[in-house]
Write an enzyme that holds these catalytic residues in place. Sequence first.
Site, short mmCIF file in Angstrom:
data_model
loop_
_atom_site.label_atom_id
_atom_site.label_comp_id
_atom_site.label_asym_id
_atom_site.label_seq_id
_atom_site.Cartn_x
_atom_site.Cartn_y
_atom_site.Cartn_z
N ILE A 83 11.13 -10.54 -20.57
CA ILE A 83 11.34 -9.47 -21.54
C ILE A 83 12.29 -9.92 -22.64
O ILE A 83 13.11 -10.83 -22.45
CB ILE A 83 11.92 -8.20 -20.89
CG1 ILE A 83 13.23 -8.52 -20.15
CG2 ILE A 83 10.91 -7.55 -19.97
CD1 ILE A 83 13.97 -7.30 -19.67
N CYS B 82 0.84 -1.20 0.00
CA CYS B 82 0.00 0.00 0.00
C CYS B 82 0.87 1.24 0.00
O CYS B 82 2.09 1.18 -0.11
CB CYS B 82 -0.89 0.00 1.24
SG CYS B 82 -1.86 -1.51 1.44
N SER C 106 10.13 -11.91 -7.40
CA SER C 106 11.36 -11.52 -8.11
C SER C 106 12.56 -12.23 -7.49
O SER C 106 12.60 -12.47 -6.28
CB SER C 106 11.55 -10.01 -8.02
OG SER C 106 12.87 -9.63 -8.37
#
Length: 644
Positions: free
Chosen positions: A289, A2, A368
């Site tokens: 990517i 948040c 990640s």
Amino acid sequence: MCGIAGTYRWPDGKVVADRLTDTLAHRGPDGAGRYSHPAGDGEVHLGHRRLAIIDLSDTGAQPMVSGGLVLTYNGELYNAPELRAELAAAGVRFRGTSDTEVLLEAWRRWGTDCLPRLRGMFAFGVFDERTGELVLARDQLGIKPLFLLRRGEGLVFASELKALAAVTGGSLQVDHAALVASLLYYWVPDSRCAFREAEKLPPGSWLRCRPDGRVERGRYWHLKDVAAEGRERARAGEQPDMAAIVEESTRRHLLSDVPVATFLSGGLDSSWLTALAARHQPGISAYTIGFRAEDARFEAMPDDLRYARQVAERFGVDLHEIEIAPNVLDLLPRMTYHLDEPIGDPAAINTFLICSAAREAGVKVMLSGMGADELFAGYRKHLANLLALRYQRVPRPLRRGLSRAVDRLPVASARRGYRSVRFAKRFLSFADLPEETAFRRSYTMYDQDELLALLDPDLAGTVEDVLTEHADIYQDNDLDDFVNRMCLGDARMFLPGLNLTYTDRSSMAASTEVRVPYVDVEVVRAAFAVPGDRKIVGRQGKAVLKEAATSILPREIVYRPKGLFSAPLRAWMSRDLAPLVREVIHDGELVRSGFLRRDALARLVAEDAAGHRDFSKHLWHVLTLEYWYRGATSGAGQNSPLTA
């Protein structure tokens, strides 16, 4: 995950807190909350922007008020189930299933003593209505950000620096020492802040504001101590089971009431996490990517996509591929706004685009592989610094001859770049230096003379201060293990200053939460219990992780050449960005203000264009610094990503 903000005994506190909270809307599009209460002869105002991940109902809304305590919290607690069970056994009754409520009740029971018990990523503010005290706290490793600004007996805080800049009406002054540091590192160390007055709450620490104006600070976790404890465990012959530790951390990081996906570069760290995640959540999605073929060829980049596809097929992962092309450079103004401080790593754009694609597909949470290289000596610089010790034993005349020969070699031709030549020039730039200086030069942008030549001469003393700070932090340990000294330096500077920072800002700009299972307190404890000669074996970095990962990954993935979560900068600089570089160097604000010297920048461009030296990374950072500086000095960029 948040956005949090608040004011404590601050003039016009409610208006300021509301604006702080609104500025953080991208961090929490699922809800907003406000809270106000008297505090001494002033008031406290807390704000919250919610990204609903656990307990999606209103019982997880914030600021959370219960029994005289009020909490505004950003993060995730991965040991919340165990803490909940312990608190419930002690008689606590919970209204919902959020980790926010667990944190609030843990604070009620243990106060600041709860902080070392928390396993996760967090930054929060907790207010006690009975005492009028406000306490701010940040996680052990600096995964989550917390900025604050004090004036007199008042304080404002927020998850992002841009919020503080916005509410102070452009009155914050740029800290030129932080900009000097950013030129050296291409990021601003966690110990500094790009604006004067503002500061970052240090990792593993808390700050208490009292209604009588007193302020108290404390540290509850020290990475230096953890490294020392690890050294003793290693001396005692303790051998951490890295396969079990990483799997347990990954399993905990999957805790969520919404879909979770992973970054998948095809390298060891992301591949191992993805394989482990797929074991617990079959069919999990992953994002990777790629680059235009001509850019990848020019840069001589490894074919990461091939490995990512192989991992996805083997473990039944739903792989999404995103191409990074030069048109993403239109994002540069927007990214400099969202990054808060000048950061010259193009991986920030990669992260933003991956998270944006995931968000469009309905994914809010991603895992990640960040942190494994820093903690387990996986970067080329770690091996290079070890090789430098051997190189220093080569007779000096031979070293001089080799250096002259390599210096004459080009780093690129008109059609392609030569990575091996770039690496050789880089290695020889620090191989003869003492340990701390060599380590700094192996990953920073300039040596001392180069930095002095680039800057306003009046900043010479500032350059000395920045270099001294690096030496002080690097040498602040009693480890007898060179590899672990480098890992500790990275975990204290490189990891929180660059990688965790751009990951947080880029992902939250896309309203997405990124979790980092390798940057977990238990993984970190285990990492520093591994001797350096088990982290780098022969020419293999992260050897202990690679050995552990072979239990699930094929050796072709585990022992493949290291990839780069970066961008083809040489291709971009020599083609797409050349006009912009010329504009910034000849008529940019940094040059016109006198901060940077036009002649020195022009030499960088000329040497880079001639193919004699590779300054693409340096010039990219000059661009990011220029865009950030324009926004910071005009005031416009502090308010809107469209004008950053």
